[in-house]
Design an enzyme around this catalytic site. Structure first.
Site, PDB file in Angstrom:
ATOM      1  N   THR A 195       6.953   7.541 -14.386  1.00 11.94           N
ATOM      2  CA  THR A 195       7.664   7.962 -13.172  1.00 11.94           C
ATOM      3  C   THR A 195       7.347   9.434 -12.945  1.00 11.94           C
ATOM      4  O   THR A 195       6.988  10.144 -13.888  1.00 11.94           O
ATOM      5  CB  THR A 195       9.182   7.809 -13.351  1.00 11.94           C
ATOM      6  OG1 THR A 195       9.564   8.584 -14.479  1.00 11.94           O
ATOM      7  CG2 THR A 195       9.562   6.369 -13.578  1.00 11.94           C
ATOM      8  N   LYS A 253      27.386  16.225   0.059  1.00  8.46           N
ATOM      9  CA  LYS A 253      28.804  15.860   0.128  1.00  8.46           C
ATOM     10  C   LYS A 253      29.575  17.048   0.677  1.00  8.46           C
ATOM     11  O   LYS A 253      29.761  18.042  -0.005  1.00  8.46           O
ATOM     12  CB  LYS A 253      29.327  15.452  -1.246  1.00  8.46           C
ATOM     13  CG  LYS A 253      30.781  15.000  -1.161  1.00  8.46           C
ATOM     14  CD  LYS A 253      31.035  13.775  -1.986  1.00  8.46           C
ATOM     15  CE  LYS A 253      32.281  13.065  -1.505  1.00  8.46           C
ATOM     16  NZ  LYS A 253      32.964  12.343  -2.561  1.00  8.46           N
ATOM     17  N   GLU A 259       9.194   1.699 -10.929  1.00 11.86           N
ATOM     18  CA  GLU A 259       9.910   0.721 -11.757  1.00 11.86           C
ATOM     19  C   GLU A 259       9.916  -0.675 -11.146  1.00 11.86           C
ATOM     20  O   GLU A 259      10.311  -1.643 -11.786  1.00 11.86           O
ATOM     21  CB  GLU A 259      11.374   1.164 -11.939  1.00 11.86           C
ATOM     22  CG  GLU A 259      11.570   2.388 -12.817  1.00 11.86           C
ATOM     23  CD  GLU A 259      11.507   3.705 -12.053  1.00 11.86           C
ATOM     24  OE1 GLU A 259      10.869   3.755 -10.976  1.00 11.86           O
ATOM     25  OE2 GLU A 259      12.098   4.685 -12.532  1.00 11.86           O
ATOM     26  N   TRP A 276      30.017  12.218   3.452  1.00 12.03           N
ATOM     27  CA  TRP A 276      28.634  12.162   2.998  1.00 12.03           C
ATOM     28  C   TRP A 276      27.701  12.425   4.174  1.00 12.03           C
ATOM     29  O   TRP A 276      27.885  11.864   5.261  1.00 12.03           O
ATOM     30  CB  TRP A 276      28.310  10.782   2.433  1.00 12.03           C
ATOM     31  CG  TRP A 276      29.027  10.471   1.155  1.00 12.03           C
ATOM     32  CD1 TRP A 276      30.108   9.656   1.003  1.00 12.03           C
ATOM     33  CD2 TRP A 276      28.722  10.974  -0.147  1.00 12.03           C
ATOM     34  NE1 TRP A 276      30.491   9.609  -0.302  1.00 12.03           N
ATOM     35  CE2 TRP A 276      29.658  10.412  -1.045  1.00 12.03           C
ATOM     36  CE3 TRP A 276      27.749  11.846  -0.647  1.00 12.03           C
ATOM     37  CZ2 TRP A 276      29.648  10.695  -2.405  1.00 12.03           C
ATOM     38  CZ3 TRP A 276      27.736  12.115  -2.002  1.00 12.03           C
ATOM     39  CH2 TRP A 276      28.675  11.550  -2.873  1.00 12.03           C
TER      40      TRP A 276
HETATM   41  P1  AMP Z   1       8.130   6.544  -7.050  1.00 12.45           P
HETATM   42  O1  AMP Z   1       8.558   5.860  -8.280  1.00 12.45           O
HETATM   43  O2  AMP Z   1       7.486   7.868  -7.296  1.00 12.45           O
HETATM   44  O3  AMP Z   1       7.306   5.679  -6.186  1.00 12.45           O
HETATM   45  O4  AMP Z   1       9.450   6.892  -6.225  1.00 12.45           O
HETATM   46  C1  AMP Z   1      10.354   5.896  -5.824  1.00 12.45           C
HETATM   47  C2  AMP Z   1      11.370   6.486  -4.897  1.00 12.45           C
HETATM   48  O5  AMP Z   1      10.758   6.861  -3.657  1.00 12.45           O
HETATM   49  C3  AMP Z   1      12.448   5.513  -4.470  1.00 12.45           C
HETATM   50  O6  AMP Z   1      13.460   5.403  -5.440  1.00 12.45           O
HETATM   51  C4  AMP Z   1      12.944   6.142  -3.177  1.00 12.45           C
HETATM   52  O7  AMP Z   1      13.845   7.208  -3.433  1.00 12.45           O
HETATM   53  C5  AMP Z   1      11.687   6.709  -2.594  1.00 12.45           C
HETATM   54  N1  AMP Z   1      11.142   5.782  -1.579  1.00 12.45           N
HETATM   55  C6  AMP Z   1      10.165   4.895  -1.739  1.00 12.45           C
HETATM   56  N2  AMP Z   1       9.913   4.241  -0.571  1.00 12.45           N
HETATM   57  C7  AMP Z   1      10.779   4.740   0.339  1.00 12.45           C
HETATM   58  C8  AMP Z   1      11.049   4.480   1.726  1.00 12.45           C
HETATM   59  N3  AMP Z   1      10.346   3.600   2.417  1.00 12.45           N
HETATM   60  N4  AMP Z   1      12.040   5.174   2.315  1.00 12.45           N
HETATM   61  C9  AMP Z   1      12.771   6.082   1.630  1.00 12.45           C
HETATM   62  N5  AMP Z   1      12.553   6.390   0.335  1.00 12.45           N
HETATM   63  C10 AMP Z   1      11.583   5.724  -0.310  1.00 12.45           C
END
Ligand code: AMP
Length: 538
Positions: free
Chosen positions: A180, A435, A327, A440
């Site tokens: 991650t 917040k 994940e 929110w």
């Molecule tokens: P990663 O593991 O680096 O791909 O990050 C995943 C995170 O990216 C998710 O938990 C979201 O917070 C954000 N994310 C992924 N796709 C979207 C989307 N279409 N809109 C908003 N946030 C997103």
């Protein structure tokens, strides 16, 4: 009574063999420093066989981890199949992470071999003293000129036989690892099984998902080191789509030129990629013929609605909005309008397209409160998204994280509403919500609206501490080159669109929004830089 079907293992070997038997004349094109490299899938699978032999001769065996530090290239694609299909584990490393994080994850994954692009050698030299498990480093280069410390990828392939007998594999064996991006603490390893990658690819090929098929020419701008390039490259090999790989650090002009010259039908990347491409198109110095594109998949962070609108109106390309995480392998929801909604007005349909969409087939998804109770799907109440399914992680490598699971569901850390039709709308990351005085405020919503101002290029909203109300939103805005914008312009633009309490307290103009290693807005850096910047607007 038990079912009587074969216990056929779901492994990536099936995709490779399918490609070999059915799609030998399909094409793989890679952008390199010296122009476009082209070869057929028949050449591709032959080199995958050679690579597996070469790795075997270096002692690579079942379960060994092979790290890659590489861009989207044909050689990386060879590793994508040779390594897992021979029973080893492909660890694709995000080359934009800090050297300390890279050294940490190579050691944590226990990589035995590293395979790296030539341009990344200076980074490799820097981290090498900190590596505890790596025996050898293979360099992928067009002009080998290597010291004896390194092995040459092409020389290894040239010396290897092009016949390889693939071993029988357990579908639950590890096939890949991605870490991650680690906004807090060290990155954590997600270990994908063959079965997860196989089923996720079957998902990507579904018409109501990305619908990848043999007739596509796929350009994954999303890096192969970020969440398996969203599954596009595994699926492209399986379905026999042509692949166009954009190579090292492609610019917006590089991406648009590839779409034009290679007649790309589907591309995918984070919103910042498409914001950059739109700016390049609007600059108008060059005309790009993008008529071959059937869609662009956007995910990784929320695209501003104005971006989706601009692609539809100015370029006639529909955006396919998807959501997921490292994940979740990663694709977990894709926004498509149901046929039962076609009677909605254009504006209502557009509003739906800005949402993250319903869960894809294979993923079970809902929202819960802190105690794990399901929150109603009324489009208003929000809760944390939780997911479960065959391509959702059940844990992290070497890290015990019981707090990330609740009643058998994976807690995503994303806060969302779900409407009665099942469309997810992300409100924020839990840690990015503002917040304020018990209310929110969604930074995602504010950002999307600010980026709807025609003179705004990018905008990020962060929470800053406030004595009275706990937190208040601060807007950080990048103006389009040549535009003059004031704080009042932004606030006046927002005033009719948001509740009064959600209006940012201040608007600070910045040169550029810092990006994370995967191209998302880096709010951690923004918080560090701006959390004391206060100047009440109201
Ligand atoms: P990663 O593991 O680096 O791909 O990050 C995943 C995170 O990216 C998710 O938990 C979201 O917070 C954000 N994310 C992924 N796709 C979207 C989307 N279409 N809109 C908003 N946030 C997103």
């Amino acid at each position: 009574m038990r079912g009587m079907m074969m216990d056929y293992p779901l492994t990536l070997q099936h995709f490779l063999e399918r490609n070999r038997r059915l799609f030998g004349s399909k094409r793989i094109v890679s952008r390199t420093k010296s122009g476009l490299h082209r070869y057929s899938c028949a050449d591709y699978v032959r080199r995958v066989d050679r690579l597996a032999n070469a790795l075997k001769s270096l002692g690579v065996g079942h379960g060994d981890r092979i790290g890659t530090l590489a861009w989207n290239t044909y050689r990386h694609l060879e590793l994508y199949f040779a390594v897992p299909c021979m029973g080893a584990v492909l660890h694709t490393i995000n080359l934009r992470l800090s050297p300390e994080h890279i050294a940490f994850i190579v050691n944590d994954a226990g990589d035995r071999l590293l395979v790296v692009d030539h341009e990344i050698l200076p980074l490799v030299e820097r981290i090498r003293p900190a590596l505890t498990t790596v025996d050898q480093i293979i360099v992928m280069s067009d002009e080998p000129d290597l010291s004896d410390d390194f092995l040459d990828y092409e020389a290894l392939l040239a010396a290897a036989s092009d016949e390889f007998i693939w071993p029988e594999l357990d579908e639950n064996a590890a096939a890949g690892i991605c870490y991650t991006s680690g906004t807090t603490g060290n990155p954590k390893g997600v270990v994908y099984s063959h079965r997860a990658l196989y089923l996720h690819s079957m998902g990507i090929a579904q018409v109501d998902n990305l619908g990848l098929s043999e007739s596509d020419r796929v350009l994954p701008v999303v890096p192969m080191f970020h969440a398996n390039a969203w599954g596009l490259v595994h699926t492209a090999v399986a379905v026999g789509a042509d692949q166009i790989l954009p190579g090292p650090a492609p610019t917006p002009a590089d991406i648009l030129s590839l779409i034009e010259s290679e007649r790309v039908t589907i591309s995918a990347g984070v919103p910042t990629v498409w914001i950059g491409a739109l700016a390049e198109i609007r600059r108008g110095e060059r005309q790009y013929d993008l008529s071959s594109l059937r869609t662009i998949a956007i995910g990784g962070s929320a695209p501003p609605p104005s971006l989706i609108e601009a692609y539809r109106r100015e370029i006639s390309v529909p955006i396919l909005h998807a959501w997921g995480m490292t994940e979740t392998t990663p694709v977990a929801s894709v926004c498509r309008i149901k046929t039962t909604m076609l009677n909605l007005s254009e504006e209502e349909r557009f509003d739906i397209l800005t949402k993250q969409g319903p869960a894809v087939m294979g993923v079970d998804l809902t929202i819960v409160d802190d105690a794990g109770n399901e929150v109603p799907w009324d489009g208003v109440s929000f809760g944390e998204i939780v997911v479960r399914g065959p391509w959702i992680t059940a844990g992290y490598l070497h890290t015990d994280t019981p707090d990330r699971f609740i009643n058998g569901w994976f807690r995503t850390g994303d806060v969302a509403t779900i409407d009665p039709e099942g469309y997810v709308q992300i409100v924020d990351r839990t840690k990015d919500l503002v917040k304020s005085g018990g209310e929110w405020i969604s930074s995602v919503e504010l950002e999307g609206k600010i980026m709807g101002h025609p003179d705004v290029l990018e905008a990020a909203v962060i929470a800053i501490p406030d004595e009275m109300r706990g937190e208040r939103p601060l807007a950080l805005v990048v103006a389009r080159p040549g535009a003059t914008l004031s704080k009042d312009d932004i606030l006046e633009h927002l005033r009719p669109q948001v509740d009064r309490f959600a209006l940012p307290d201040d608007v600070v103009f910045i040169e550029e929004v810092p990006k994370t290693s995967v191209g998302k807005f880096d709010k951690k850096v923004l918080r560090e830089r701006h959390s004391t910047s206060r100047n009440l607007a109201r």
